[in-house]
Design a protein around this motif. Sequence first.
Motif, PDB file in Angstrom:
ATOM      1  N   PRO A  98      11.257  -1.388   9.082  1.00 51.18           N
ATOM      2  CA  PRO A  98      10.808  -1.600   7.702  1.00 51.18           C
ATOM      3  C   PRO A  98      11.265  -0.523   6.727  1.00 51.18           C
ATOM      4  O   PRO A  98      11.423  -0.792   5.539  1.00 51.18           O
ATOM      5  N   GLY A  99      11.509   0.671   7.228  1.00 50.12           N
ATOM      6  CA  GLY A  99      11.974   1.727   6.337  1.00 50.12           C
ATOM      7  C   GLY A  99      13.374   1.523   5.816  1.00 50.12           C
ATOM      8  O   GLY A  99      13.783   2.173   4.842  1.00 50.12           O
ATOM      9  N   THR A 100      14.127   0.613   6.443  1.00 51.02           N
ATOM     10  CA  THR A 100      15.507   0.358   6.005  1.00 51.02           C
ATOM     11  C   THR A 100      15.631  -0.899   5.150  1.00 51.02           C
ATOM     12  O   THR A 100      16.709  -1.172   4.621  1.00 51.02           O
ATOM     13  N   LEU A 101      14.564  -1.672   5.025  1.00 52.35           N
ATOM     14  CA  LEU A 101      14.633  -2.912   4.255  1.00 52.35           C
ATOM     15  C   LEU A 101      14.767  -2.602   2.768  1.00 52.35           C
ATOM     16  O   LEU A 101      14.165  -1.657   2.254  1.00 52.35           O
TER      17      LEU A 101
ATOM     18  N   TRP B  38       1.712  -5.353   5.590  1.00 53.31           N
ATOM     19  CA  TRP B  38       2.126  -4.267   6.487  1.00 53.31           C
ATOM     20  C   TRP B  38       3.490  -3.708   6.069  1.00 53.31           C
ATOM     21  O   TRP B  38       3.693  -2.482   6.045  1.00 53.31           O
ATOM     22  N   LEU B  39       4.412  -4.584   5.734  1.00 52.07           N
ATOM     23  CA  LEU B  39       5.732  -4.148   5.280  1.00 52.07           C
ATOM     24  C   LEU B  39       5.633  -3.352   3.979  1.00 52.07           C
ATOM     25  O   LEU B  39       6.324  -2.340   3.796  1.00 52.07           O
ATOM     26  N   LEU B  40       4.764  -3.800   3.080  1.00 49.65           N
ATOM     27  CA  LEU B  40       4.580  -3.097   1.815  1.00 49.65           C
ATOM     28  C   LEU B  40       4.065  -1.680   2.058  1.00 49.65           C
ATOM     29  O   LEU B  40       4.562  -0.717   1.461  1.00 49.65           O
ATOM     30  N   GLU B  41       3.092  -1.552   2.925  1.00 49.01           N
ATOM     31  CA  GLU B  41       2.522  -0.235   3.211  1.00 49.01           C
ATOM     32  C   GLU B  41       3.570   0.696   3.822  1.00 49.01           C
ATOM     33  O   GLU B  41       3.640   1.881   3.483  1.00 49.01           O
ATOM     34  N   ASN B  42       4.387   0.160   4.721  1.00 50.13           N
ATOM     35  CA  ASN B  42       5.429   0.976   5.328  1.00 50.13           C
ATOM     36  C   ASN B  42       6.477   1.411   4.315  1.00 50.13           C
ATOM     37  O   ASN B  42       6.994   2.532   4.388  1.00 50.13           O
ATOM     38  N   ALA B  43       6.809   0.542   3.377  1.00 45.33           N
ATOM     39  CA  ALA B  43       7.773   0.919   2.337  1.00 45.33           C
ATOM     40  C   ALA B  43       7.216   2.029   1.458  1.00 45.33           C
ATOM     41  O   ALA B  43       7.944   2.958   1.075  1.00 45.33           O
ATOM     42  N   CYS B  44       5.927   1.963   1.156  1.00 47.16           N
ATOM     43  CA  CYS B  44       5.321   2.965   0.277  1.00 47.16           C
ATOM     44  C   CYS B  44       5.179   4.332   0.953  1.00 47.16           C
ATOM     45  O   CYS B  44       5.139   5.356   0.273  1.00 47.16           O
ATOM     46  N   ARG B  45       5.107   4.343   2.277  1.00 43.83           N
ATOM     47  CA  ARG B  45       4.966   5.616   2.986  1.00 43.83           C
ATOM     48  C   ARG B  45       6.134   6.559   2.727  1.00 43.83           C
ATOM     49  O   ARG B  45       5.986   7.777   2.812  1.00 43.83           O
ATOM     50  N   SER B  46       7.270   6.000   2.421  1.00 45.66           N
ATOM     51  CA  SER B  46       8.442   6.829   2.141  1.00 45.66           C
ATOM     52  C   SER B  46       8.531   7.211   0.668  1.00 45.66           C
ATOM     53  O   SER B  46       9.530   7.790   0.234  1.00 45.66           O
ATOM     54  N   GLY B  47       7.490   6.870  -0.105  1.00 47.75           N
ATOM     55  CA  GLY B  47       7.459   7.253  -1.517  1.00 47.75           C
ATOM     56  C   GLY B  47       8.114   6.254  -2.448  1.00 47.75           C
ATOM     57  O   GLY B  47       8.215   6.515  -3.654  1.00 47.75           O
TER      58      GLY B  47
ATOM     59  N   GLY C  32       4.530   4.658  -4.308  1.00 52.26           N
ATOM     60  CA  GLY C  32       4.278   5.914  -3.624  1.00 52.26           C
ATOM     61  C   GLY C  32       3.357   5.836  -2.429  1.00 52.26           C
ATOM     62  O   GLY C  32       2.834   4.794  -2.068  1.00 52.26           O
ATOM     63  N   LYS C  33       3.174   6.992  -1.804  1.00 52.04           N
ATOM     64  CA  LYS C  33       2.400   7.090  -0.571  1.00 52.04           C
ATOM     65  C   LYS C  33       0.933   6.731  -0.767  1.00 52.04           C
ATOM     66  O   LYS C  33       0.254   6.347   0.180  1.00 52.04           O
ATOM     67  N   SER C  34       0.443   6.860  -2.002  1.00 48.09           N
ATOM     68  CA  SER C  34      -0.948   6.512  -2.272  1.00 48.09           C
ATOM     69  C   SER C  34      -1.155   5.015  -2.407  1.00 48.09           C
ATOM     70  O   SER C  34      -2.295   4.556  -2.518  1.00 48.09           O
ATOM     71  N   SER C  35      -0.070   4.240  -2.403  1.00 48.38           N
ATOM     72  CA  SER C  35      -0.135   2.780  -2.588  1.00 48.38           C
ATOM     73  C   SER C  35      -0.853   2.417  -3.875  1.00 48.38           C
ATOM     74  O   SER C  35      -1.649   1.471  -3.930  1.00 48.38           O
ATOM     75  N   ALA C  36      -0.582   3.173  -4.939  1.00 42.32           N
ATOM     76  CA  ALA C  36      -1.210   2.910  -6.232  1.00 42.32           C
ATOM     77  C   ALA C  36      -0.590   1.674  -6.868  1.00 42.32           C
ATOM     78  O   ALA C  36       0.636   1.553  -6.943  1.00 42.32           O
TER      79      ALA C  36
ATOM     80  N   ASP D  61      11.742  -1.815  -5.082  1.00 43.08           N
ATOM     81  CA  ASP D  61      12.749  -2.048  -4.043  1.00 43.08           C
ATOM     82  C   ASP D  61      12.233  -1.385  -2.752  1.00 43.08           C
ATOM     83  O   ASP D  61      12.140  -0.165  -2.701  1.00 43.08           O
ATOM     84  N   PRO D  62      11.850  -2.227  -1.790  1.00 42.37           N
ATOM     85  CA  PRO D  62      12.066  -3.666  -1.625  1.00 42.37           C
ATOM     86  C   PRO D  62      10.988  -4.523  -2.291  1.00 42.37           C
ATOM     87  O   PRO D  62       9.959  -4.023  -2.744  1.00 42.37           O
TER      88      PRO D  62
END
Length: 306
Positions: free
Chosen positions: A22-25, A45-54, A82-86, A124-125
């Motif tokens: 998911p970090g590469t999508l 779940w994909l959204l949360e993983n994308a946000c973990r990288s800021g 961002g990481k806070s998923s705001a 993005d994504p």
Amino acid sequence: METLPPLPDSLTVPEAWPALAPGTLSDTVLLVGTTDTGKSTLARWLLENACRSGRTAAWLDADLGQSSLGIPGTLNLVIVKGKSSAVVERVSFFVGSTSPRGHMLQILTGLRGLRDRARSRGADPIFIDTTGLVAEEAGGGALKEWEVELLQPAVIVALQRARELEHLLAPWRYDPRLRLHLLPVAAGVRRREPEERAGRRQMLFGRYFDESGSLRFYKGSKPIYGLRNAEPGCLAGLIDREGFLLGAAVVREVLPDGLHVVSPWNSSEQVVAVRVGKLRIDPLTGMELHHVGRSNTYPNTLDRIL
């Protein structure tokens, strides 16, 4: 600042999900599957993983009947940063029905408009959870085919129980423009009965229209699309200048030259147009109404909230 609720602690992530990397999508990721296959949970779940990288990411929920992000009859976009998923923005598009059948042009228009809105905000994504209509004989095959042509996703993630998606997957497997991932439905995903689905829609509508006021719109001052077929109880959309939904309304009375509606949206100033949908509801209870013949007023319940 608003944040999305966390994923449930009880969620057991299937082994196939991390294999998506998911970090590469990036760009548009289309999730396809019939109803009750876990598309919404995977999108979250994909959204949360994308946000973990800021990153700034988006989730576009196209489930008209069981939306995770808005009221039934609408397509809904949330942009998260961002990481806070705001949550930095929510946008909706009005369709006016809980079924894609007979409303495929509206769905395609709304998907493209909301996806482009997410892009313009730097998301993005963008994860698009598509409607569960996939049956070829019901038009689901054509809808999915043209969603892909219109949106040109970088990745398609297909969730399949048996072989219900094969009519879609057969050409997609050999299309060099597409990157296709086929996943099994996760253990624990259950099918919901029609009564449970109807009950949830009623709850969402009842909560949305809990505090509603009265508005009048006249065809000489604002365009009213679908006025000819308007009936008391019809769900309607109050539309802004960009074609998105300001607020939903319910027709209280069909006037000789317009509509009298009830809505939690309390001002007509920003409303550029009104669109009348096919779905009929009682805003007091949120219950969906069956067609019982045309009339100009529906006073028994609507009068009680005014």
